[in-house]
Design an enzyme around this catalytic site. Structure first.
Site, short mmCIF file in Angstrom:
data_model
loop_
_atom_site.label_atom_id
_atom_site.label_comp_id
_atom_site.label_asym_id
_atom_site.label_seq_id
_atom_site.Cartn_x
_atom_site.Cartn_y
_atom_site.Cartn_z
N SER A 152 0.85 -1.19 0.00
CA SER A 152 0.00 0.00 0.00
C SER A 152 0.89 1.24 0.00
O SER A 152 2.02 1.20 0.50
CB SER A 152 -0.87 0.00 1.26
OG SER A 152 -1.49 1.26 1.44
N TYR A 165 -2.73 0.28 10.41
CA TYR A 165 -2.71 -0.27 9.04
C TYR A 165 -1.42 0.15 8.35
O TYR A 165 -0.72 -0.67 7.75
CB TYR A 165 -3.93 0.25 8.27
CG TYR A 165 -3.98 -0.18 6.82
CD1 TYR A 165 -4.44 -1.45 6.47
CD2 TYR A 165 -3.58 0.68 5.79
CE1 TYR A 165 -4.49 -1.85 5.14
CE2 TYR A 165 -3.63 0.29 4.47
CZ TYR A 165 -4.09 -0.97 4.15
OH TYR A 165 -4.14 -1.36 2.83
P1 NDP Z 1 -11.26 -6.56 1.05
O1 NDP Z 1 -11.64 -6.04 2.39
O2 NDP Z 1 -12.20 -6.41 -0.07
O3 NDP Z 1 -10.85 -8.10 1.16
C1 NDP Z 1 -9.99 -8.51 2.17
C2 NDP Z 1 -9.91 -10.01 2.16
O4 NDP Z 1 -9.11 -10.41 3.28
C3 NDP Z 1 -11.27 -10.67 2.33
O5 NDP Z 1 -11.36 -11.80 1.51
C4 NDP Z 1 -11.28 -11.07 3.80
O6 NDP Z 1 -12.06 -12.21 4.08
C5 NDP Z 1 -9.81 -11.38 4.03
N1 NDP Z 1 -9.52 -11.28 5.45
C6 NDP Z 1 -9.60 -10.19 6.24
N2 NDP Z 1 -9.36 -10.53 7.52
C7 NDP Z 1 -9.09 -11.86 7.52
C8 NDP Z 1 -8.80 -12.80 8.55
N3 NDP Z 1 -8.75 -12.44 9.83
N4 NDP Z 1 -8.62 -14.09 8.19
C9 NDP Z 1 -8.71 -14.48 6.91
N5 NDP Z 1 -9.01 -13.64 5.90
C10 NDP Z 1 -9.21 -12.34 6.21
O7 NDP Z 1 -9.86 -5.87 0.75
P2 NDP Z 1 -9.14 -5.48 -0.65
O8 NDP Z 1 -9.45 -6.50 -1.67
O9 NDP Z 1 -9.41 -4.06 -0.90
O10 NDP Z 1 -7.62 -5.57 -0.21
C11 NDP Z 1 -6.75 -6.64 -0.57
C12 NDP Z 1 -5.33 -6.24 -0.19
O11 NDP Z 1 -4.96 -5.09 -0.94
C13 NDP Z 1 -5.19 -5.86 1.29
O12 NDP Z 1 -3.98 -6.34 1.80
C14 NDP Z 1 -5.18 -4.34 1.26
O13 NDP Z 1 -4.47 -3.81 2.34
C15 NDP Z 1 -4.50 -4.06 -0.08
N6 NDP Z 1 -4.80 -2.74 -0.64
C16 NDP Z 1 -6.08 -2.42 -1.04
C17 NDP Z 1 -6.34 -1.17 -1.59
C18 NDP Z 1 -7.73 -0.77 -2.05
O14 NDP Z 1 -7.90 0.41 -2.45
N7 NDP Z 1 -8.71 -1.65 -2.06
C19 NDP Z 1 -5.27 -0.16 -1.73
C20 NDP Z 1 -3.97 -0.59 -1.27
C21 NDP Z 1 -3.77 -1.84 -0.75
P3 NDP Z 1 -13.59 -12.03 4.58
O15 NDP Z 1 -14.29 -11.26 3.50
O16 NDP Z 1 -14.04 -13.42 4.75
O17 NDP Z 1 -13.50 -11.25 5.86
#
Ligand code: NDP
Length: 246
Positions: A152, A165
């Site tokens: 990020s 974060y």
């Molecule tokens: P989402 O919130 O849409 O998805 C996150 C995923 O992580 C979900 O599938 C969720 O599962 C899973 N997850 C969260 N907590 C846990 C846990 N305790 N155990 C297992 N699985 C978990 O996030 P994004 O798709 O937006 O983000 C994906 C990555 O990209 C992240 O690392 C984020 O920091 C990074 N990112 C995203 C940006 C954005 O603008 N979207 C920008 C920069 C970085 P469940 O749904 O079952 O909780």
């Protein structure tokens, strides 16, 4: 950097994607399967993983495996069990995408409760350490394995109110760089992708009032992940790749 790969670039590869039930991880799992990979879908919510599983099977892409796992509650023996199962079932792991992440609540650092800090660090950093510790031997069974971290912009430059974060993303980047250096002369490679602002549940939590019409969608940002998982990126190690360069 060009991210183009052939349509079957991931054929015969076994790829584990954390957080593959939603957002960017879900899109990546679908695109990996479309490109021929057998995907291991890991996430917290089983119903979401089952939906991705069904979508992959309906398209006649390689049958995936589902691993329900809460990265906040899992301990070292759960990760060891995961590594043993992958080795027994597949014999190797070609790709690992450390995509799952939690945002926590955006607020002044001094107001972050310790349990929230601990949870974000556990999911965003410690789970990555434990997963790598147990899976590196299985990754070494593949000819050219690739590990991709979801990074990020706030993991490179701190930002007010993004407290735990932001700190977790700095730490995850440190993990990537340390491992890239440790394994520089091996068959393993470690790189990070910053997807940039992308319309997902996490983005909506951070910016609830945002106009989403100009935001990229998950399908717009996965190309660098696919490239880094493919053999086209062999030799690329320790990179921080922007999916949406300025
Ligand atoms: P989402 O919130 O849409 O998805 C996150 C995923 O992580 C979900 O599938 C969720 O599962 C899973 N997850 C969260 N907590 C846990 C846990 N305790 N155990 C297992 N699985 C978990 O996030 P994004 O798709 O937006 O983000 C994906 C990555 O990209 C992240 O690392 C984020 O920091 C990074 N990112 C995203 C940006 C954005 O603008 N979207 C920008 C920069 C970085 P469940 O749904 O079952 O909780």
């Amino acid at each position: 950097m060009q991210f183009e790969i052939s349509p079957d670039a991931l054929a015969n590869k076994i790829i584990l994607i954390t957080g593959s039930g939603d957002g960017i991880g879900k899109q990546l799992a679908l695109d990996c399967a479309k490109a021929g990979a057998t995907t291991i879908l890991l996430g917290k919510t089983v119903e979401k993983l089952e939906q991705v599983y069904d979508q992959i099977c309906q398209n006649n892409w390689p049958q995936p495996a589902i691993v329900p796992m809460d990265l906040n509650g899992a301990n070292e023996s759960h990760y060891q069990g995961l590594a043993t199962t992958i080795e027994e079932q597949f014999g190797k792991l070609d790709g690992l995408v450390l995509n799952a992440g939690q945002l926590g609540t955006l607020r002044p650092l001094a107001q972050i409760p310790l349990d929230e800090w601990s949870e974000v660090m556990q999911v965003n950093v410690t789970s990555q350490f434990l997963m790598l510790k147990t899976l590196i031997p299985v990754l070494q069974k593949a000819q050219h394995a690739s590990v991709v971290f979801a990074s990020s912009g706030v993991g490179r430059k701190g930002r007010a109110y993004w407290g735990c974060y932001s700190v977790s993303k700095f730490a995850s980047d440190g993990l990537m760089q340390s491992l890239a250096d440790e394994y520089a002369n091996s068959s393993l490679r470690f790189n990070a992708v910053n997807p940039g602002a992308t319309h997902t549940a996490m983005r909506t939590k951070a910016y609830p009032a945002e106009n989403i019409s100009s935001l990229k969608k998950p399908e717009d940002v996965v190309a660098p992940y696919l490239y880094l998982l493919s053999d086209s990126s062999i030799g690329q190690n320790g990179l921080f790749v922007e999916a949406q360069p300025k």
